[in-house]
Design a protein around this motif. Structure first.
Motif: not given
Length: 356
Positions: A175-198
């Motif tokens: 309950h207390a860290n679910y939002k942080a977990f979802m945001l982590f997945l969103i931002y780390i996926t965006a960073a990973a896609v960006h890095a792989l594209g570069l």
């Protein structure tokens, strides 16, 4: 593990004086006193959860970011407008992802208060045991379990709105860290896609430049044998960087694919307000409902907007802002789509005689 059987304790909903469609709830003394404890628990951090797996995840993120910045962005794009923009976006995504990851590791996902007990008089959906119909009780913890709470064998305790135990954060997602977990997945996926594209873009650029330089290689001697090219000389000078990029690409490719699939799966669960445990329990419940000739609907599905508000909060401006605040509610009771349907039906009965 307890079954997902759910029942509505009060068959007749009571309408609030404001005339809205919400159910008037009788506050439970135990739940009200426990609410402050849940809020305080979100500020409790534990550094004991840092192990080799957590440090390994941090090391991989740092390695990919450093390699992309030093071996791709700086020598390829330099301080041009595209270079500054790529560096800025990659740094922001990586920084926010790291902050969310730290929140997932150190935050308490939510513990059941010692004095918690279900309130049979409250107009809330109550999960009960499948066989006896009694309130859920954890034999290992020796206390009642609120709705959506489950016992984690790794953490050895019951976790509020438990989604799953994640070994990568060495902590439960609750309950207390679910939002942080979802945001982590969103931002780390965006960073990973960006890095792989570069990385892929720089590799294609390097191969094209290497092919052009070979066509313009300096030749000498009667046989016109090539003695060297500028690309080969550059490769020798930057052999370490070339190896780093190759290793980084080999790590980033499967990692990015896995993160994209994981993000899509968790977004599907979030849009339906389900946890991973509830998804698997729902599959069994659907099979049993089909055998009985009835239909099954997830009780905590509040619709698209309601589900997003329940997870991310009421303020749209803070949906993508990582905070240490927990999701809506105290984690001991949750609004249900059944309650909303009952409220709308009851309000319709009140309006009809008045001609409204």
């Amino acid at each position: 593990m307890s079954s997902p059987n759910i029942r509505q304790k009060s068959p007749v909903p009571r309408i609030s004086p404001s005339g809205g469609g919400h159910l008037a709830r009788q506050p439970s003394l135990t739940a009200a006193s426990a609410a402050s404890r849940i809020d305080d628990a979100t500020s409790i951090v534990s550094l004991r959860r840092f192990n080799f797996t957590v440090f390994g995840v941090l090391g991989i993120i740092a390695f990919i970011y450093t390699t992309v910045v030093l071996c791709v962005i700086m020598p390829w794009l330099s301080y041009s407008v595209p270079g500054v923009l790529n560096l800025g976006f990659l740094t922001i995504d990586t920084g926010i992802a790291l902050y969310c990851f730290m929140l997932c590791v150190v935050m308490d996902p939510g513990s059941v208060p010692v004095d918690y007990s279900p309130d049979p008089e409250a107009n809330t959906v109550l999960q009960v045991k499948r066989k006896s119909g009694e309130a859920r009780f954890c034999q290992k913890c020796g206390r009642h379990k609120p709705p959506r709470a489950h016992h984690c064998r790794v953490c050895r305790r019951c976790v509020l709105r438990m989604d799953h135990h994640c070994p990568w954060i060495n902590n439960c997602v609750g309950h207390a860290n679910y939002k942080a977990f979802m945001l982590f997945l969103i931002y780390i996926t965006a960073a990973a896609v960006h890095a792989l594209g570069l990385l892929c873009g720089h590799a294609l650029y390097w191969m094209r430049m290497h092919a052009e330089n070979r066509q313009h290689s300096i030749r000498t001697g009667p046989g016109g044998t090539a003695v060297g090219t500028s690309a080969e000389a550059s490769l020798h000078r930057n052999l370490v960087w070339a190896i780093m990029q190759t290793v980084c690409t080999g790590i980033s490719l499967p990692l990015t694919i896995g993160l994209v699939m994981l993000l899509i799966w968790n977004l599907h669960l979030a849009l339906h307000n389900k946890t991973t445990i509830e998804f698997h329990e729902g599959v069994t419940a659907k099979i049993q409902a089909n055998k009985a000739g009835t239909s099954y609907k997830h009780p905590y599905d509040l619709g698209l907007c309601g589900n997003l508000h329940a997870i991310c909060g009421d303020s749209l401006a803070t949906w993508f802002v990582p905070t240490r605040a927990a999701a809506e509610g105290d984690g001991l009771s949750f609004p249900s789509g059944w309650q909303a349907d009952l409220g709308r039906s009851a309000q319709g009965l009140l309006r009809e005689p008045l001609g409204l």
